[in-house]
Design an enzyme around this catalytic site. Structure first.
Site, PDB file in Angstrom:
ATOM      1  N   LEU A  71      -2.255  -0.001   6.488  1.00  0.00           N
ATOM      2  CA  LEU A  71      -2.969  -0.015   5.172  1.00  0.00           C
ATOM      3  C   LEU A  71      -3.466  -1.225   4.686  1.00  0.00           C
ATOM      4  O   LEU A  71      -3.311  -2.303   5.622  1.00  0.00           O
ATOM      5  CB  LEU A  71      -1.727   0.270   4.082  1.00  0.00           C
ATOM      6  CG  LEU A  71      -1.055   1.744   4.158  1.00  0.00           C
ATOM      7  CD1 LEU A  71       0.206   1.809   3.249  1.00  0.00           C
ATOM      8  CD2 LEU A  71      -1.849   2.842   3.960  1.00  0.00           C
ATOM      9  N   LYS A 174      -1.814 -12.200  14.653  1.00  0.00           N
ATOM     10  CA  LYS A 174      -3.206 -11.305  14.134  1.00  0.00           C
ATOM     11  C   LYS A 174      -3.813 -12.317  13.132  1.00  0.00           C
ATOM     12  O   LYS A 174      -5.169 -12.111  13.328  1.00  0.00           O
ATOM     13  CB  LYS A 174      -2.622  -9.893  13.270  1.00  0.00           C
ATOM     14  CG  LYS A 174      -3.916  -9.201  12.949  1.00  0.00           C
ATOM     15  CD  LYS A 174      -5.003  -8.827  14.112  1.00  0.00           C
ATOM     16  CE  LYS A 174      -6.093  -8.109  13.651  1.00  0.00           C
ATOM     17  NZ  LYS A 174      -5.970  -6.850  12.805  1.00  0.00           N
TER      18      LYS A 174
END
Length: 305
Positions: A71, A174
């Protein structure tokens, strides 16, 4: 074929990345139930690709062995988890693949653990092209046993799986990866603009950079393909890149690490958000630099619009 331990997968978030990733799970033989907040998107996926469409998050996860969330932000993940409610049963494995905030993810993991639900984080790198081919790099945070359990599912979507630490660690890594990508893109565009004003051809500059030490992901996969072509449709949003750079700075603050260059990078991306408006591809960031210079790459002295 799917692993006997994790047969039924609920996939929450059928966006630019989620769609091809979910398609890979269908191809691998998993029993997939999909849900997306965008009206009719899950139904369209089920019709065009396969699997089953759910009307809401709770019905999607009911009876699932594993739940994948991918999401836009950690806030959206929290809302989705809340919407799942008691349908998210003890023993379920939650694989959080969003580029989220590590501290938020750790909080969700702690709350779920109290209910007997295990969460790992598994953000991805490689963009839409590698999502389509199942060649994503997946960065993993969580307990080794849970990651081992998720392995067959993850290998349907990625080829490089790296366990970097406890839950939240994958998202920290990330964010730092995207910080480097964001900074490399910015400095590359500035170099191209300088070179063009000197009289160099930007396309030839990209060729030289790719054969030299200035090579980076943007010189290889973005400048000719999406900037000089004026397509600006690489498939990853400018808003999301700005968010990821902010997450990286948050990790810096949490670890008491001075980040002067990263802070400037974040200000540049945030400024581009304001100037260019919402919904832009991240490669449109080049237009921000062009406006500062008053020149369009590949357009001689023509002012950027």
């Amino acid at each position: 074929m799917s692993d006997g331990n994790l047969r039924r997968i609920a996939f929450i978030g059928i966006g630019n990345m989620g769609w091809p990733m979910a398609a890979r799970l269908i191809e691998a033989g998993f029993d997939l139930v999909v849900f997306d907040a965008a009206p009719d998107r899950a139904a369209r996926f089920a019709q065009e690709v396969g699997g089953h469409a759910a009307d809401d998050a709770a019905s999607a996860v009911r009876g699932a062995d594993a739940v994948i969330t991918i999401l836009p932000t950690s806030k959206h993940v929290g809302q989705a988890l809340e919407a799942m409610g008691d349908a998210l049963a003890a023993g379920t494995l939650v694989i959080e693949m969003s580029s989220g905030v590590p501290t938020a993810t750790r909080g969700y993991a702690e709350s779920l653990a109290a209910r007997g639900v295990t969460m790992i984080d598994a953000p991805v790198s490689g963009g839409v092209p590698r999502a389509k081919t199942g060649d994503l790099a997946i960065i993993l945070g969580g307990e080794a046993e849970a990651i081992s359990r998720a392995d067959p599912v993850l290998r349907a979507m990625g080829t490089t799986l790296t366990h970097v630490g406890g839950v939240g660690s994958g998202q920290a890594m990330k964010a730092l990866n995207n910080l480097m990508g964001a900074a490399g893109f910015l400095i590359g565009v500035e170099a191209l603009l300088i070179g063009q004003r000197f009289g160099l051809d930007p396309a030839v500059m990209v060729d030289v950079l790719n054969a030299s030490t200035g090579m980076n992901n943007s010189t290889q996969k973005k400048f000719k393909q999406f900037v000089l072509s004026r397509r600006f449709d690489a498939g990853f949003g400018l808003d999301l890149m700005a968010k990821d750079v902010s997450v990286a700075l948050e990790v810096g603050r949490d670890t008491n690490t001075p980040t002067p260059f990263a802070a400037l990078c974040r200000e540049m991306w945030a400024s581009a958000q304001g100037l260019l408006g919402p919904g832009q591809d991240h490669t449109a960031m080049a237009q921000f630099s062009e406006r500062l210079v008053g020149e369009t790459l590949g357009g001689g002295n023509r002012a950027a619009e």
